[in-house]
Design an enzyme around this catalytic site. Structure first.
Site, short mmCIF file in Angstrom:
data_model
loop_
_atom_site.label_atom_id
_atom_site.label_comp_id
_atom_site.label_asym_id
_atom_site.label_seq_id
_atom_site.Cartn_x
_atom_site.Cartn_y
_atom_site.Cartn_z
CB CYS A 78 -0.90 0.00 1.23
SG CYS A 78 -1.98 1.46 1.33
CD GLU A 89 -0.29 -1.77 -5.84
OE1 GLU A 89 0.71 -1.16 -6.31
OE2 GLU A 89 -0.44 -2.03 -4.65
#
Length: 271
Positions: free
Chosen positions: A2, A114
Site C-alpha cells: 500500500c 495500485e
C-alpha cells in the site's frame, strides 16, 4: 503493498462509525484523495488518556504520521521506508513485534491505489531494456461502498534534540499491515481488465471487517498467537477494482476526480 490511498470521509462520520469516545475537532484532517507516505493520516486506536486518573483504554480518533519510526531509532529518517508491515512476519521483526502486541490501530480509507505496468513497458522488461515509467493506476475499494478499514500498527518516538514539552518532541507514526492479495474473483470486476486483486499486485492492505474491529483495537489482548490469528484476511469477493486517471501518480494532484472510474485504461495493459 500500500503506497497510496484515499481517505475522504469526514471525521464526524468516522467518530460515529467506529464509536469513538475522544477526538479533537481542531486536530482533524481535511479529506485527502491522494494520501502518500509521510503524510498525516487519521487512525482509530484505544489507549488511556494522557494525565487522566482513569487508566481504562479509551477509543480515540488520532492524527498520526504514515511511516513507522521504531521507538529505539536514533532518527526518524527511515520512517518513509516503513509504510507497510508484512502480516506474515510481524512477530519476527523488532520494529513491529512490540506494536503488534500493544499498539494496534485501524486506518480508515475509501480504498487504495495500485499500479499495473503498461504492456509496452513489460515488453521492454522481457527484452532486458530499461522500463519507461508508464503505469495504469487502479483504485481498489469495498464493492458495497463501506469504509476500507486497514489494519495498522503505531509507535511513539522521542526526538531527543528537543526539550520536554516541545510540541514536536514526540512523534506518533504508523504502518499499514499488508497480506497476500486475493486470487479469487473480484466482487465487482471491470468489463475488461483484472479478474482478481492478485492480477494487479501480489500484496494488498489487510482489511478488517466490522466484526473484528473491537478485538483488534483491544490493548488487553496481548497473546501473540491470538494476535497472529487476527492477521488472516477476510473472505474473498468483497472488493472491486477499476482504472482511474494517471493524474493520481503525481502526489500534488488531489481531489474527488481521482476516484472517477475510467471507461477504459489510459495505459494499455496485458489484461
Amino acid at each position: 503493498m500500500c503506497g497510496r490511498y484515499a481517505a475522504s470521509r469526514r471525521p464526524e462520520d468516522l467518530v460515529g462509525l467506529f464509536e469513538v469516545e475522544k477526538w479533537e475537532p481542531q486536530e482533524t484532517l481535511a479529506p485527502d484523495w491522494n494520501v502518500a507516505p509521510t503524510k498525516e493520516v487519521h487512525a482509530i486506536l484505544e489507549r488511556p488518556l494522557k494525565d487522566a486518573d482513569d487508566r481504562r483504554p479509551v477509543r480515540q480518533l488520532r492524527t498520526l504520521k504514515w511511516g513507522l519510526v521504531p521507538s529505539w531509532a536514533k532518527s526518524p529518517e527511515g520512517g518513509a521506508r516503513m509504510i507497510n508491515a508484512r502480516a506474515e512476519t510481524l512477530h519476527e521483526k523488532p520494529s513491529f513485534r512490540k506494536p503488534l502486541v500493544s499498539r494496534r490501530c485501524i486506518l480508515p480509507a475509501d480504498g487504495y491505489y495500485e499500479w499495473v505496468t503498461g504492456v509496452e513497458e513489460r515488453e521492454l522488461e522481457v527484452e532486458g531494456k530499461k522500463k519507461r515509467p508508464r503505469k495504469q493506476p487502479y483504485f481498489v475499494t469495498p464493492s458495497d461502498g463501506s469504509v476500507f478499514a486497514m489494519a495498522g500498527l503505531y509507535e511513539f518516538w522521542r526526538d531527543r534534540t528537543l526539550p520536554e514539552g516541545h510540541p514536536q518532541a514526540w512523534w506518533v507514526t504508523c504502518s499499514v499491515i499488508t497480506t497476500e492479495a486475493e486470487s479469487g474473483p473480484l466482487g465487482v470486476a471491470p468489463a475488461e481488465g483484472p479478474r482478481s486483486l492478485a492480477d494487479i499486485h501480489p500484496r494488498m492492505p489487510l482489511m478488517l471487517t466490522p466484526d473484528r474491529w473491537d478485538a483488534w483495537l483491544d490493548p488487553a489482548r496481548t497473546d501473540l498467537e491470538e494476535l497472529r490469528s487476527m492477521l488472516e484476511p477476510p473472505e474473498g469477493g468483497l472488493m472491486r477494482a477499476y482504472p482511474v486517471t494517471t493524474a493520481v501518480s503525481n502526489v500534488r494532484n488531489n481531489g474527488p476526480e481521482l476516484l472517477e472510474e475510467l471507461a477504459a485504461p489510459e495505459v494499455p495493459t496485458l489484461f
